[in-house]
Scaffold this motif. Sequence first.
Motif, PDB file in Angstrom:
ATOM      1  N   VAL A  12      -4.745   8.433  -4.364  1.00 10.86           N
ATOM      2  CA  VAL A  12      -4.266   8.546  -2.989  1.00 10.86           C
ATOM      3  C   VAL A  12      -3.793   7.195  -2.471  1.00 10.86           C
ATOM      4  O   VAL A  12      -4.429   6.166  -2.716  1.00 10.86           O
ATOM      5  N   PHE A  13      -2.676   7.235  -1.736  1.00 10.24           N
ATOM      6  CA  PHE A  13      -2.234   6.100  -0.931  1.00 10.24           C
ATOM      7  C   PHE A  13      -1.952   6.627   0.471  1.00 10.24           C
ATOM      8  O   PHE A  13      -1.248   7.625   0.640  1.00 10.24           O
ATOM      9  N   PHE A  14      -2.524   5.968   1.463  1.00 11.38           N
ATOM     10  CA  PHE A  14      -2.226   6.274   2.862  1.00 11.38           C
ATOM     11  C   PHE A  14      -2.030   4.952   3.576  1.00 11.38           C
ATOM     12  O   PHE A  14      -2.925   4.113   3.601  1.00 11.38           O
ATOM     13  N   GLY A  15      -0.838   4.743   4.118  1.00  7.92           N
ATOM     14  CA  GLY A  15      -0.525   3.502   4.814  1.00  7.92           C
ATOM     15  C   GLY A  15      -0.078   3.762   6.239  1.00  7.92           C
ATOM     16  O   GLY A  15       0.538   4.784   6.534  1.00  7.92           O
ATOM     17  N   VAL A  16      -0.394   2.814   7.104  1.00  6.50           N
ATOM     18  CA  VAL A  16       0.042   2.867   8.496  1.00  6.50           C
ATOM     19  C   VAL A  16       0.611   1.494   8.841  1.00  6.50           C
ATOM     20  O   VAL A  16      -0.075   0.482   8.693  1.00  6.50           O
ATOM     21  N   ALA A  17       1.876   1.470   9.256  1.00  4.25           N
ATOM     22  CA  ALA A  17       2.549   0.223   9.628  1.00  4.25           C
ATOM     23  C   ALA A  17       2.783   0.219  11.132  1.00  4.25           C
ATOM     24  O   ALA A  17       3.020   1.267  11.737  1.00  4.25           O
ATOM     25  N   PHE A  18       2.733  -0.962  11.712  1.00  3.78           N
ATOM     26  CA  PHE A  18       2.896  -1.115  13.155  1.00  3.78           C
ATOM     27  C   PHE A  18       4.035  -2.085  13.449  1.00  3.78           C
ATOM     28  O   PHE A  18       4.361  -2.946  12.639  1.00  3.78           O
ATOM     29  N   ARG A  19       4.587  -1.951  14.626  1.00  3.96           N
ATOM     30  CA  ARG A  19       5.667  -2.843  15.044  1.00  3.96           C
ATOM     31  C   ARG A  19       5.158  -4.264  15.270  1.00  3.96           C
ATOM     32  O   ARG A  19       5.850  -5.239  15.010  1.00  3.96           O
ATOM     33  N   ASN A  20       3.899  -4.379  15.743  1.00  2.72           N
ATOM     34  CA  ASN A  20       3.337  -5.717  15.971  1.00  2.72           C
ATOM     35  C   ASN A  20       1.825  -5.692  15.770  1.00  2.72           C
ATOM     36  O   ASN A  20       1.197  -4.625  15.794  1.00  2.72           O
ATOM     37  N   ALA A  21       1.257  -6.870  15.569  1.00  2.00           N
ATOM     38  CA  ALA A  21      -0.172  -6.992  15.267  1.00  2.00           C
ATOM     39  C   ALA A  21      -1.048  -6.571  16.447  1.00  2.00           C
ATOM     40  O   ALA A  21      -2.137  -6.017  16.250  1.00  2.00           O
ATOM     41  N   TYR A  97       4.696   3.066  15.361  1.00  2.00           N
ATOM     42  CA  TYR A  97       3.885   3.022  14.151  1.00  2.00           C
ATOM     43  C   TYR A  97       4.467   4.037  13.178  1.00  2.00           C
ATOM     44  O   TYR A  97       5.208   4.935  13.570  1.00  2.00           O
ATOM     45  N   ALA A  98       4.150   3.879  11.917  1.00  2.00           N
ATOM     46  CA  ALA A  98       4.596   4.833  10.903  1.00  2.00           C
ATOM     47  C   ALA A  98       3.454   5.093   9.936  1.00  2.00           C
ATOM     48  O   ALA A  98       2.648   4.203   9.652  1.00  2.00           O
ATOM     49  N   CYS A  99       3.386   6.324   9.434  1.00  2.00           N
ATOM     50  CA  CYS A  99       2.379   6.715   8.446  1.00  2.00           C
ATOM     51  C   CYS A  99       3.077   7.194   7.180  1.00  2.00           C
ATOM     52  O   CYS A  99       4.156   7.792   7.247  1.00  2.00           O
ATOM     53  N   TYR A 100       2.426   6.947   6.049  1.00  2.00           N
ATOM     54  CA  TYR A 100       2.982   7.357   4.757  1.00  2.00           C
ATOM     55  C   TYR A 100       1.820   7.775   3.859  1.00  2.00           C
ATOM     56  O   TYR A 100       0.884   6.995   3.640  1.00  2.00           O
ATOM     57  N   THR A 120      12.315   4.956  11.156  1.00  2.00           N
ATOM     58  CA  THR A 120      12.858   4.829   9.810  1.00  2.00           C
ATOM     59  C   THR A 120      12.572   3.476   9.178  1.00  2.00           C
ATOM     60  O   THR A 120      12.213   3.404   8.002  1.00  2.00           O
ATOM     61  N   ASP A 121      12.699   2.388   9.927  1.00  2.00           N
ATOM     62  CA  ASP A 121      12.496   1.064   9.330  1.00  2.00           C
ATOM     63  C   ASP A 121      11.051   0.854   8.885  1.00  2.00           C
ATOM     64  O   ASP A 121      10.798   0.286   7.819  1.00  2.00           O
ATOM     65  N   SER A 127       7.444   2.898   2.197  1.00  2.00           N
ATOM     66  CA  SER A 127       7.873   3.623   0.990  1.00  2.00           C
ATOM     67  C   SER A 127       8.418   2.686  -0.083  1.00  2.00           C
ATOM     68  O   SER A 127       8.283   2.961  -1.270  1.00  2.00           O
ATOM     69  N   GLU A 128       9.000   1.575   0.308  1.00  2.00           N
ATOM     70  CA  GLU A 128       9.515   0.605  -0.666  1.00  2.00           C
ATOM     71  C   GLU A 128       8.394  -0.123  -1.397  1.00  2.00           C
ATOM     72  O   GLU A 128       8.614  -0.703  -2.455  1.00  2.00           O
TER      73      GLU A 128
END
Length: 140
Positions: A12-21, A97-100, A120-121, A127-128
Motif C-alpha cells: 500500500v501507498f497512501f500520500g497526502v500533499a499540501f499547498r503549504n506546510a 491538498y491532494a490524496c493518492y 492536478t499539480d 503520482s510522479e
Amino acid sequence: MIFGEVTYTSDVFFGVAFRNAEAMREVLAVYAMDPLVQKLNIMDKWTLRFDGEVPLMFYKEDGVNWSPGPGGWSNALMGVRETAGVFRKERGSDFDYACYLLRFGENYDDVDGPHYEGPTDLVSYLSEKVTFNRSIEVNL
C-alpha cells in the motif's frame, strides 16, 4: 500466525500533499487528536516531509493486512483525508491538498487504484513519485 490461519496481505501507498506546510501542520494537529488514531498509534506509521517543494505525508508498507472498515487501523489512517476535507470545506479553494492511494494484493490481478483527488499539480507531484511494478517504489 496460528497454524492453518490464512492471511492475505497487500502492498500500500497512501500520500497526502499540501499547498503549504502550515496547512499540513493544521491538519496533523486535528488528525492526531482523533481517539482511534491515538489508540492505534497511527501517527507513527506516517512519514512526514516538510523540506521538499511540496509538503507531504505518506504511508508505504509491504505485506500489510489492508482491510478498511469501522474501527480498523487502515480506516484510521485514511481519516486524514476526511480531516483535510473539513478544512477545505471551511476555508474554500484557498486550502489545497491532494490524496493518492495505490494498493495491490498477493493475487496478480488484485490492483486497487490509483485513486486520487485534488488539484492536478499536487496529484501529479504524488503520482510522479510512485512507480508500480508489482512493488511500490517511492522517490521522496
